[in-house]
Design a protein around this motif. Structure first.
Motif, PDB file in Angstrom:
ATOM      1  N   VAL A  21       0.844  -1.096   0.176  1.00  0.00           N
ATOM      2  CA  VAL A  21      -0.176  -0.018   0.154  1.00  0.00           C
ATOM      3  C   VAL A  21       0.788   1.237   0.066  1.00  0.00           C
ATOM      4  O   VAL A  21       0.460   2.108  -0.755  1.00  0.00           O
ATOM      5  N   LEU A  22       1.964   1.185   0.933  1.00  0.00           N
ATOM      6  CA  LEU A  22       2.797   2.508   0.972  1.00  0.00           C
ATOM      7  C   LEU A  22       3.352   2.628  -0.422  1.00  0.00           C
ATOM      8  O   LEU A  22       3.616   3.916  -0.969  1.00  0.00           O
ATOM      9  N   ALA A  23       4.134   1.394  -1.082  1.00  0.00           N
ATOM     10  CA  ALA A  23       4.814   1.640  -2.432  1.00  0.00           C
ATOM     11  C   ALA A  23       3.999   2.337  -3.388  1.00  0.00           C
ATOM     12  O   ALA A  23       4.596   2.799  -4.252  1.00  0.00           O
ATOM     13  N   LYS A  24       2.524   2.389  -3.294  1.00  0.00           N
ATOM     14  CA  LYS A  24       1.748   3.072  -4.258  1.00  0.00           C
ATOM     15  C   LYS A  24       1.767   4.530  -4.303  1.00  0.00           C
ATOM     16  O   LYS A  24       1.499   5.363  -4.941  1.00  0.00           O
ATOM     17  N   GLY A  25       2.269   4.975  -2.946  1.00  0.00           N
ATOM     18  CA  GLY A  25       2.486   6.248  -2.803  1.00  0.00           C
ATOM     19  C   GLY A  25       1.384   7.090  -2.764  1.00  0.00           C
ATOM     20  O   GLY A  25       1.206   8.419  -2.827  1.00  0.00           O
ATOM     21  N   GLN A  26       0.141   6.487  -2.103  1.00  0.00           N
ATOM     22  CA  GLN A  26      -1.249   7.201  -2.253  1.00  0.00           C
ATOM     23  C   GLN A  26      -1.440   8.048  -0.925  1.00  0.00           C
ATOM     24  O   GLN A  26      -1.924   8.961  -0.827  1.00  0.00           O
ATOM     25  N   LEU A  27      -0.827   7.287   0.388  1.00  0.00           N
ATOM     26  CA  LEU A  27      -1.071   7.975   1.433  1.00  0.00           C
ATOM     27  C   LEU A  27       0.274   7.935   2.429  1.00  0.00           C
ATOM     28  O   LEU A  27       1.069   7.276   1.958  1.00  0.00           O
ATOM     29  N   ASP A  28       0.352   9.060   3.212  1.00  0.00           N
ATOM     30  CA  ASP A  28       1.635   9.245   3.948  1.00  0.00           C
ATOM     31  C   ASP A  28       1.429   9.705   5.293  1.00  0.00           C
ATOM     32  O   ASP A  28       0.569  10.351   5.676  1.00  0.00           O
ATOM     33  N   PRO A  29       1.986   8.745   6.187  1.00  0.00           N
ATOM     34  CA  PRO A  29       1.752   8.757   7.618  1.00  0.00           C
ATOM     35  C   PRO A  29       2.406  10.450   8.325  1.00  0.00           C
ATOM     36  O   PRO A  29       1.839  10.948   9.196  1.00  0.00           O
ATOM     37  N   HIS A  30       2.992  11.190   7.377  1.00  0.00           N
ATOM     38  CA  HIS A  30       3.511  12.294   7.626  1.00  0.00           C
ATOM     39  C   HIS A  30       2.978  13.578   6.853  1.00  0.00           C
ATOM     40  O   HIS A  30       3.758  14.487   6.804  1.00  0.00           O
ATOM     41  N   PHE A  31       1.830  13.315   6.095  1.00  0.00           N
ATOM     42  CA  PHE A  31       1.127  14.096   5.387  1.00  0.00           C
ATOM     43  C   PHE A  31       0.877  15.577   5.910  1.00  0.00           C
ATOM     44  O   PHE A  31       1.146  16.700   5.307  1.00  0.00           O
TER      45      PHE A  31
END
Length: 324
Positions: A21-31
Motif C-alpha cells: 500500500v505504501l509503495a503506491k504512494g497514495q497516503l503518507d503518515p507524515h502528510f
C-alpha cells in the motif's frame, strides 16, 4: 480457508501487503507534519475527552471508520447529510439509529480549522485518526495512520446497504464481502476483533438468540433474553455487550467465540469449532495478544487505504456534514 501457512508466514504476508500500500504512494503518515503539525495531537485530545465522558464512544468512532471505508472507499461519505441530489448513508439499514460519533467529528473539524488556520485536514483523515486514537485510549495498540485522503462530494444509501457486511451473514458471505474490497480472511478475523469494544442492538442479535440456541452458550442465551425479548419491536434498541470487557481493547472477543458466546451471528461464524474456516486464526489471536495487537494495526492500515480520494480528487470539506 486452508491455514497451511504458519502463523508467522501469515503475519509476514500482512506486513508485505501493508508495505505494498505504501509503495503506491497514495497516503503518507507524515502528510500534515509541515502544513499543520498540531493536527494529530488535537484529534487525540478531543477523542480522549469524548471517551472520558462516555467510554462507548470509542467503539462508535472505530465503527464509523469501518462503515465509511466499506462504502466506495475511505472518503468521509458516511458523514454527509441527505440533500436534494442524493440520499446519504446515515439512514442506510446498517447505520440508521446505530451509527454514532458525528458530533465528535464536528468538534474535531472546528478545532482543526482554528489550530491549522484554515481548512487543511480532511474529514476522511479525521475519521481514520479518531478510530486509531479510540483504540489507544481504550488500552489498545497504536499504529501509524496513513494520511492524505480527500472528501467525497456525494454519498449513496444504496451502496451502504449493499457494501457493509450484515450481522446475519454466514462465513462465506463475510469472506465474499471482504474479498470484494481487496481484503483477506485474516483481515476479516482481525477487523472483527474490533468487536472487543462496544455493544450491539437487540435487533442485530435477536435472530441468533432465538433461532440458533444450539450455537449459543446456555448461560449467555439466558441472560440475553432478559435484554432482548423475542417479539420484534419490543426492546429493539436495548444493548448487549459484544464481549466481557466492552470498554477495553483486548482479546476477550476471541475467547468468547471459543466459548460459543459470540453475540452476533457473523461473530460466531468465525469460529465453528470444527477446524474449518477461520477457526485456527481465532484460536491463535485468543492465545497471542501481542500478535493480535501487531496484526490489527496492519489490517487497519490496509482497510484505511481502500480507494482513497487523493491529489485533486474530491475536496476538503469545510463542514463534514455537507459538500462545499
Amino acid at each position: 480457508m486452508a491455514i497451511a501457512l504458519s502463523f508467522l508466514s501469515t503475519h509476514l504476508l500482512l506486513l508485505v501487503a501493508s508495505f505494498g500500500v505504501l509503495a503506491k504512494g497514495q497516503l503518507d503518515p507524515h502528510f500534515y507534519d509541515k502544513v499543520c503539525p498540531q493536527a494529530l495531537p488535537v484529534i487525540k485530545s478531543i477523542v480522549e475527552d469524548a471517551i472520558k465522558q462516555e467510554a462507548r464512544m470509542g467503539a462508535s468512532l472505530l465503527r464509523l471508520h469501518f462503515h465509511d471505508c466499506f462504502v466506495n472507499g475511505c472518503d468521509a461519505s458516511v458523514l454527509l447529510d441527505d440533500t436534494d441530489t442524493f440520499i446519504g448513508e446515515k439512514n442506510a439499514a446498517p447505520n440508521m439509529n446505530s451509527l454514532r460519533g458525528f458530533e465528535v467529528i464536528d468538534r474535531i473539524k472546528s478545532a482543526l480549522y482554528y489550530v491549522c488556520r484554515g481548512n487543511v485536514v480532511s474529514c476522511a483523515d479525521i475519521v481514520a485518526v479518531a478510530a486509531r486514537d479510540s483504540v489507544v485510549a481504550l488500552g489498545g495498540p497504536s499504529y501509524e495512520v496513513h494520511l492524505g485522503r480527500r472528501d467525497a462530494r456525494t454519498a449513496s444509501q444504496a451502496a451502504a446497504n449493499n457494501s457493509i457486511p450484515a450481522p446475519t451473514l454466514d462465513f462465506s458471505g463475510l469472506v465474499s464481502s471482504f474479498v470484494s474490497h481487496g481484503l483477506t480472511i485474516q483481515d476479516l478475523v482481525l477487523l472483527s476483533g474490533a468487536h472487543t469494544l462496544g455493544f450491539a442492538r437487540c435487533t442485530n442479535f435477536r435472530a441468533r438468540l432465538y433461532n440458533e440456541t444450539w450455537t449459543l452458550e446456555d448461560s449467555q442465551a439466558t441472560s440475553l433474553k432478559y435484554i432482548c425479548p423475542s417479539e420484534s419491536g419490543d426492546g429493539d434498541d436495548n444493548l448487549a455487550q459484544l464481549d466481557g470487557t466492552p470498554a477495553k481493547f483486548d482479546t476477550v472477543y476471541y475467547d468468547w467465540l471459543l466459548q460459543r458466546k459470540g453475540l452476533l451471528h457473523s461473530d460466531q461464524q468465525l469460529y465453528k469449532g470444527d477446524g474449518s474456516g477461520s477457526d485456527g486464526l481465532v484460536k491463535y489471536y485468543s492465545q497471542n495478544s501481542k500478535a493480535f495487537w501487531e496484526d490489527f494495526g496492519v489490517a487497519m492500515i490496509r482497510m484505511g487505504a481502500l480507494s482513497p480520494l487523493i491529489g485533486t480528487d474530491g475536496e476538503i470539506r469545510m463542514d463534514c456534514r455537507k459538500v462545499n
